[in-house]
Design an enzyme around this catalytic site. Structure first.
Site, mmCIF file in Angstrom:
data_model
loop_
_atom_site.group_PDB
_atom_site.id
_atom_site.type_symbol
_atom_site.label_atom_id
_atom_site.label_comp_id
_atom_site.label_asym_id
_atom_site.label_seq_id
_atom_site.Cartn_x
_atom_site.Cartn_y
_atom_site.Cartn_z
ATOM 1 N N ASP A 63 0.812 -1.133 0.031
ATOM 2 C CA ASP A 63 -0.046 0.050 -0.095
ATOM 3 C C ASP A 63 1.140 1.225 -0.043
ATOM 4 O O ASP A 63 1.690 1.481 1.079
ATOM 5 C CB ASP A 63 -0.902 -0.011 1.286
ATOM 6 C CG ASP A 63 -1.847 1.141 1.028
ATOM 7 O OD1 ASP A 63 -1.705 2.156 0.338
ATOM 8 O OD2 ASP A 63 -2.775 1.077 1.907
ATOM 9 N N SER A 143 -0.538 13.264 -16.214
ATOM 10 C CA SER A 143 -2.004 13.322 -16.989
ATOM 11 C C SER A 143 -1.841 14.452 -18.030
ATOM 12 O O SER A 143 -1.309 15.666 -17.806
ATOM 13 C CB SER A 143 -2.942 13.291 -15.868
ATOM 14 O OG SER A 143 -4.364 13.788 -16.359
ATOM 15 N N TYR A 156 -6.904 16.514 -7.874
ATOM 16 C CA TYR A 156 -6.352 15.673 -8.725
ATOM 17 C C TYR A 156 -5.348 16.495 -9.831
ATOM 18 O O TYR A 156 -4.274 15.949 -10.156
ATOM 19 C CB TYR A 156 -7.353 14.746 -9.771
ATOM 20 C CG TYR A 156 -6.630 13.799 -10.575
ATOM 21 C CD1 TYR A 156 -6.242 12.656 -10.099
ATOM 22 C CD2 TYR A 156 -6.671 13.987 -12.023
ATOM 23 C CE1 TYR A 156 -5.755 11.519 -11.054
ATOM 24 C CE2 TYR A 156 -6.047 12.999 -12.901
ATOM 25 C CZ TYR A 156 -5.757 12.222 -12.276
ATOM 26 O OH TYR A 156 -5.090 11.009 -13.183
ATOM 27 N N LYS A 160 -1.092 15.926 -10.200
ATOM 28 C CA LYS A 160 -0.573 15.584 -11.514
ATOM 29 C C LYS A 160 0.202 16.616 -11.861
ATOM 30 O O LYS A 160 1.407 16.148 -12.835
ATOM 31 C CB LYS A 160 -1.512 15.045 -12.327
ATOM 32 C CG LYS A 160 -2.262 13.945 -12.464
ATOM 33 C CD LYS A 160 -1.425 12.426 -12.110
ATOM 34 C CE LYS A 160 -1.891 11.317 -12.026
ATOM 35 N NZ LYS A 160 -1.012 10.147 -11.833
#
Length: 253
Positions: A63, A143, A156, A160
């Site tokens: 993890d 991204s 998000y 990125k």
């Protein structure tokens, strides 16, 4: 000769989506691969499938939010492969569309823990081993949203964007050590994470709406990102570093 013959690669997020596609492609190109993911069953299955093709893969359950797991994952990968020459940071979590005032602290922290902190710490842990290999390279999965942001995905997008900036900064820092660092920037891809970006509504209409925003008129396929990731780690790209490589069907234009 295969593009990555004899290379030893660690790929995070290897149980599904782009990480799984990169793992398969690297193995096909001759690399031995450590498959890192918290989905133990997924990477065990992936390792079996790669073994069935005659290639080498080892599953490493971890993890990446856990600092202890991060260090152990790198140690197990190095021990299992006999070294590391390629690190692919693909593990990530998405975000459902929401306004910034509706984004909670815990959600923000988890996005950054997985998408940014784990990348930073894995690179740091891998550096001593990368330095001992030939043509070492780090491939980060950023991204298209870091190049062309859109509303509703602030946390998000920021994560990125951080990966993109980290890539360029480390490319300068590590160039004297002959370690290359690149980032791939895919547009919306046909992976399980896509459901998050669609707000959980996995319908033909929602998928079509996202695909129509891409000039080439369709979602990015994981294998298409994997092909670029294989090239980026190969000797053919030996003078490519610090680049944010778009795999987006023109979405960033």
């Amino acid at each position: 000769m295969s593009m990555l013959q004899g290379r030893r690669a660690v790929v995070t997020g290897a149980a599904s989506g782009i990480g799984a596609a990169i793992s398969r492609r690297y193995a096909l190109e001759g690399a031995s691969v450590a498959l890192v993911d918290r989905d133990g069953e997924g990477i065990a299955d992936m390792a079996d499938r790669i073994h069935s093709t005659g290639s080498t893969a080892i599953p490493v359950r971890a993890d990446l939010v856990s600092t202890a797991d991060l260090g152990r994952a790198m140690e197990e990968s190095v021990h299992g492969l006999g070294g590391v020459g390629v690190l692919v940071n693909c593990a990530g979590v998405g975000q459902r569309p929401k306004l910034i005032e509706d984004t909670g602290d815990a959600e923000f922290d988890r996005i950054f823990a997985v998408n940014v902190r784990s990348v930073f710490l894995l690179i740091r842990a891998a550096l001593p081993y990368l330095a001992q290999s030939n043509e070492p390279v780090i491939v980060n999965i950023a991204s298209n949203i870091s190049i062309r942001p859109r509303p509703g995905y602030a946390a998000y997008t920021a994560s990125k964007g951080a990966v993109a900036s980290l890539t360029r900064s480390l490319a300068l820092e590590l160039a004297p050590r002959n370690i290359r660092v690149v980032a791939l920037c895919p547009a919306a891809s046909d992976t399980p994470m896509l459901v998050e970006f669609m707000g959980g509504a996995n319908t033909t209409e929602s998928r079509s709406a996202i695909a129509e925003a891409i000039p080439m008129g369709r979602l990015v396929q994981p294998d298409e990102v994997a092909g670029v990731a294989a090239w980026a780690a190969s000797e053919d790209a030996r003078m490519v570093t610090g680049e944010l490589i778009s795999v987006d069907g023109g979405r960033g234009l």
